[in-house]
Write a protein that holds these residues in place. Structure first.
Motif, PDB file in Angstrom:
ATOM      1  N   SER A  75       7.502   4.761   5.158  1.00 40.76           N
ATOM      2  CA  SER A  75       6.131   5.242   5.053  1.00 40.76           C
ATOM      3  C   SER A  75       5.938   6.296   3.971  1.00 40.76           C
ATOM      4  CB  SER A  75       5.679   5.829   6.392  1.00 40.76           C
ATOM      5  OG  SER A  75       6.439   6.978   6.712  1.00 40.76           O
ATOM      6  N   MET A  80       5.928   5.802  -1.121  1.00 36.89           N
ATOM      7  CA  MET A  80       4.768   5.711  -2.002  1.00 36.89           C
ATOM      8  C   MET A  80       4.021   7.035  -2.083  1.00 36.89           C
ATOM      9  SD  MET A  80       3.011   4.122  -4.198  1.00 36.89           S
ATOM     10  CE  MET A  80       3.550   2.414  -4.155  1.00 36.89           C
ATOM     11  N   VAL A  81       3.970   7.767  -0.967  1.00 36.31           N
ATOM     12  CA  VAL A  81       3.364   9.103  -1.001  1.00 36.31           C
ATOM     13  C   VAL A  81       4.140  10.002  -1.955  1.00 36.31           C
ATOM     14  CG1 VAL A  81       2.890  11.187   0.341  1.00 36.31           C
ATOM     15  CG2 VAL A  81       2.385   8.947   1.314  1.00 36.31           C
ATOM     16  N   SER A 106       3.571   8.851  -5.575  1.00 33.27           N
ATOM     17  CA  SER A 106       2.220   9.235  -6.013  1.00 33.27           C
ATOM     18  C   SER A 106       2.141  10.731  -6.298  1.00 33.27           C
ATOM     19  CB  SER A 106       1.204   8.847  -4.938  1.00 33.27           C
ATOM     20  OG  SER A 106       1.214   7.459  -4.696  1.00 33.27           O
ATOM     21  N   THR A 107       2.780  11.519  -5.451  1.00 37.80           N
ATOM     22  CA  THR A 107       2.798  12.963  -5.665  1.00 37.80           C
ATOM     23  C   THR A 107       3.536  13.309  -6.940  1.00 37.80           C
ATOM     24  OG1 THR A 107       2.721  13.356  -3.273  1.00 37.80           O
ATOM     25  CG2 THR A 107       3.454  15.178  -4.660  1.00 37.80           C
ATOM     26  N   ILE A 147      -3.996  12.038  -0.022  1.00 36.12           N
ATOM     27  CA  ILE A 147      -3.059  10.939   0.227  1.00 36.12           C
ATOM     28  C   ILE A 147      -1.958  11.311   1.208  1.00 36.12           C
ATOM     29  CG2 ILE A 147      -3.458   9.965  -2.068  1.00 36.12           C
ATOM     30  CD1 ILE A 147      -0.619  11.002  -2.816  1.00 36.12           C
ATOM     31  N   ILE A 195       0.640   3.653  -8.826  1.00 42.27           N
ATOM     32  CA  ILE A 195       0.287   4.279  -7.551  1.00 42.27           C
ATOM     33  C   ILE A 195      -1.134   3.919  -7.144  1.00 42.27           C
ATOM     34  CG2 ILE A 195       1.881   6.186  -7.971  1.00 42.27           C
ATOM     35  CD1 ILE A 195      -0.532   7.936  -8.682  1.00 42.27           C
ATOM     36  N   SER A 221      -6.797   7.381  -4.260  1.00 43.42           N
ATOM     37  CA  SER A 221      -7.024   8.101  -3.005  1.00 43.42           C
ATOM     38  C   SER A 221      -7.836   7.239  -2.038  1.00 43.42           C
ATOM     39  CB  SER A 221      -7.786   9.398  -3.274  1.00 43.42           C
ATOM     40  OG  SER A 221      -8.398   9.881  -2.093  1.00 43.42           O
ATOM     41  N   SER A 276      -5.002   0.643   0.037  1.00 49.18           N
ATOM     42  CA  SER A 276      -4.440   1.897  -0.442  1.00 49.18           C
ATOM     43  C   SER A 276      -3.778   2.679   0.687  1.00 49.18           C
ATOM     44  CB  SER A 276      -5.551   2.752  -1.085  1.00 49.18           C
ATOM     45  OG  SER A 276      -5.061   4.020  -1.452  1.00 49.18           O
ATOM     46  N   LYS A 323      -0.514   1.012   1.646  1.00 52.10           N
ATOM     47  CA  LYS A 323       0.564   1.305   0.707  1.00 52.10           C
ATOM     48  C   LYS A 323       1.138   2.705   0.936  1.00 52.10           C
ATOM     49  CE  LYS A 323      -0.647  -1.677  -3.198  1.00 52.10           C
ATOM     50  NZ  LYS A 323      -0.998  -1.717  -4.638  1.00 52.10           N
ATOM     51  N   LEU A 324       0.266   3.647   1.248  1.00 48.46           N
ATOM     52  CA  LEU A 324       0.706   5.032   1.416  1.00 48.46           C
ATOM     53  C   LEU A 324       1.415   5.271   2.745  1.00 48.46           C
ATOM     54  CD1 LEU A 324      -2.486   6.748  -0.002  1.00 48.46           C
ATOM     55  CD2 LEU A 324      -0.198   6.884  -1.012  1.00 48.46           C
ATOM     56  N   ARG A 325       1.089   4.497   3.759  1.00 45.32           N
ATOM     57  CA  ARG A 325       1.660   4.731   5.090  1.00 45.32           C
ATOM     58  C   ARG A 325       2.791   3.761   5.444  1.00 45.32           C
ATOM     59  NH1 ARG A 325      -0.383   8.650   3.851  1.00 45.32           N
ATOM     60  NH2 ARG A 325      -2.191   9.686   4.783  1.00 45.32           N
TER      61      ARG A 325
END
Length: 479
Positions: free
Chosen positions: A40, A43-44, A47-48, A162, A216, A219, A235, A238-240
């Motif tokens: 999870s 990707m976070v 992106s960060t 995000i 990435i 938001s 989105s 993908k982030l979770r």
């Protein structure tokens, strides 16, 4: 651009598939969190990392003017006043960038705003690299300053939108950490290479940011706000993580957005409505304390401060540059553990102590008392000051600013608060030398007084936002 999807239509999954719960979940507060953290978070984290390339660029712009003064003035035959204009032009550009940042981020999206910043910064660095005189130099500095002002708002906002609530503070603090890394690396490398070569250090993160944004997602909260529901769900997925249950979080965000849609479109004057007034006071107050506490005066002229106190400027500057990175990293680690308020209290207290130590050093020098102690007190005081700033007051105001405003007014609020920050920065950097001429020890006592007021402000008005969703924070403040 804003009308282009960040995902292929073929990747869009049905609402029913998105809502399928993960078999293994654990309860955190009122929401289900994914048990498989590795799946999870990658990707976070990616992106960060891409976003904070803009923060590193920010730091490169700030740090560039300090080690290049003698080289630029010699090679381009600039006077001291012309170089002062060059140095301060970045803050003017940053004010313009701050004034437009919210509108750009709301209209184009968070990703496109960062991409615009990378392109403008790249053009600015190239103008500085090829400069033959003051005009090209100032245009380049103005451009990099504009890009700096733009990312100073959009990066913390993007990260806060995000990140999972239990990691939001720590990830958002990476913004400040990378700014400090950019400043420190630029200061250190700048002592060994020419001013033209140093521009290449600033160009590198522009490329990382520009191309990294293709990898990435946008938001999800912004996508929901502009009505791109399918892209919003993809989105968030993908982030979770592919196997995460995002139904609860997606429903909360959608409900909150739908509530905001019943409100009239926000204008700048709407910020001064009673419902938003406390958020505005907190955001502006923290930024004014951060800047009028003296940070940019000390940062821009630290070599001169060390030299005036009898500390070898190269030695002092390198120690100053190196100490910021580990302490800022410690602040990022503690953000979601100790909480925002505690870090602000510790930071402000250390800023008061550091200011008093440096003020005492200059007082002893002015009155020719215990002169052997003057360099040691100045060095300890400056290091205490910058260490204290790095652990809290540098990053936390930006984190809180990104958390306390509802998304319908976040753009206007972010522009105003970032503009206030850069205006205060310009005032301090412009007036610092005049204050030092008036009274060197009085200047630092003044900074100490501002930071002491900051302790009272934090105790009275600033809320703890650790471990709460953005919607919970905004509902509690803006009721």
């Amino acid at each position: 651009m804003a009308n282009k999807h960040d995902v292929e239509i073929g990747d869009v999954v049905d609402r029913e598939e998105i809502s399928t719960p993960l078999l293994m979940t654990e309860k955190v507060g009122d929401h289900k969190e994914v048990a498989n953290k590795g799946d999870s978070l990658w990707m976070v984290l990616l992106s960060t990392f891409v976003a904070v390339c803009g923060s590193f660029e920010f730091g490169c712009v700030i740090g560039y003017s300090a080690p290049t003064q003698s080289g630029i003035t010699h090679d381009l035959d600039l006077s001291l006043s012309e170089y002062s204009v060059f140095g301060s032009t970045a803050t003017i550009g940053a004010m313009i960038g701050a004034a437009t940042s919210g509108r750009i981020a709301d209209f184009l999206g968070r990703k496109e705003a960062m991409r615009v910043s990378s392109v403008i910064c790249l053009a600015g660095w190239l103008a500085v690299y090829f400069a033959k005189g003051a005009v090209s130099l100032d245009i380049g500095r103005l451009s990099t300053g504009y890009g700096m002002g733009l990312v100073s708002y959009v990066v913390p906002v993007f990260i806060s939108e995000i990140a999972p609530k239990n990691l939001r503070g720590g990830l958002a603090t990476l913004n400040q950490l990378m700014i400090i890394c950019g400043v420190s690396i630029t200061l250190i490398i700048g002592t060994f290479i020419s001013w033209r070569s140093l521009t290449l250090v600033g160009i590198v993160p522009c490329f990382f940011l520009f191309f990294g944004l293709f990898l990435i997602p946008e938001s999800p909260r912004w996508l929901a706000k502009v009505g791109r529901r399918k892209d919003f769900e993809v989105s968030l997925r993908k982030l979770r993580g592919k196997s995460a249950d995002i139904s609860s979080e997606a429903e909360e965000i959608q409900d909150y957005i739908e509530t905001l849609e019943h409100l009239p479109k926000a204008k700048m004057l709407d910020l001064f409505q009673r419902r938003y007034l406390l958020s505005l006071i907190i955001g502006i107050g923290l930024m004014l304390i951060q800047q009028f506490g003296g940070i940019n005066g000390i940062c821009f002229y630290v070599s001169h401060i060390f030299e005036s106190a009898g500390v070898p400027p190269n030695v002092g500057t390198i120690i100053y540059a190196c100490i910021q990175v580990p302490i800022t990293a410690l602040g990022a680690f503690l953000m979601d553990r100790a909480g925002r308020r505690l870090l602000l209290f510790v930071s402000s207290s250390g800023l008061v102590i550091g200011s008093l130590l440096v003020g005492t050093s200059f007082f002893l020098k002015a009155h020719e008392l215990s002169l052997d102690w003057v360099p040691a007190l100045a060095l300890i005081g400056i290091l205490t000051y910058i260490g204290s700033f790095s652990i809290g007051m540098g990053a936390v105001p930006w984190v809180i600013m990104s958390e306390i405003f509802p998304i319908n007014i976040k753009g206007a609020a972010g522009s105003l608060i970032t503009l206030v920050n850069w205006f205060a920065s310009w005032v301090v950097s412009l007036s610092f030398n005049f204050l030092m001429s008036w009274s060197s020890y009085g200047t630092f006592l003044l900074f100490g007084g501002v930071n002491a007021v900051g302790i009272l402000f934090i105790a009275k008005l600033v809320p703890e936002t650790k471990g709460r969703t953005l919607e919970e924070i905004q509902a509690s403040i803006n009721t």
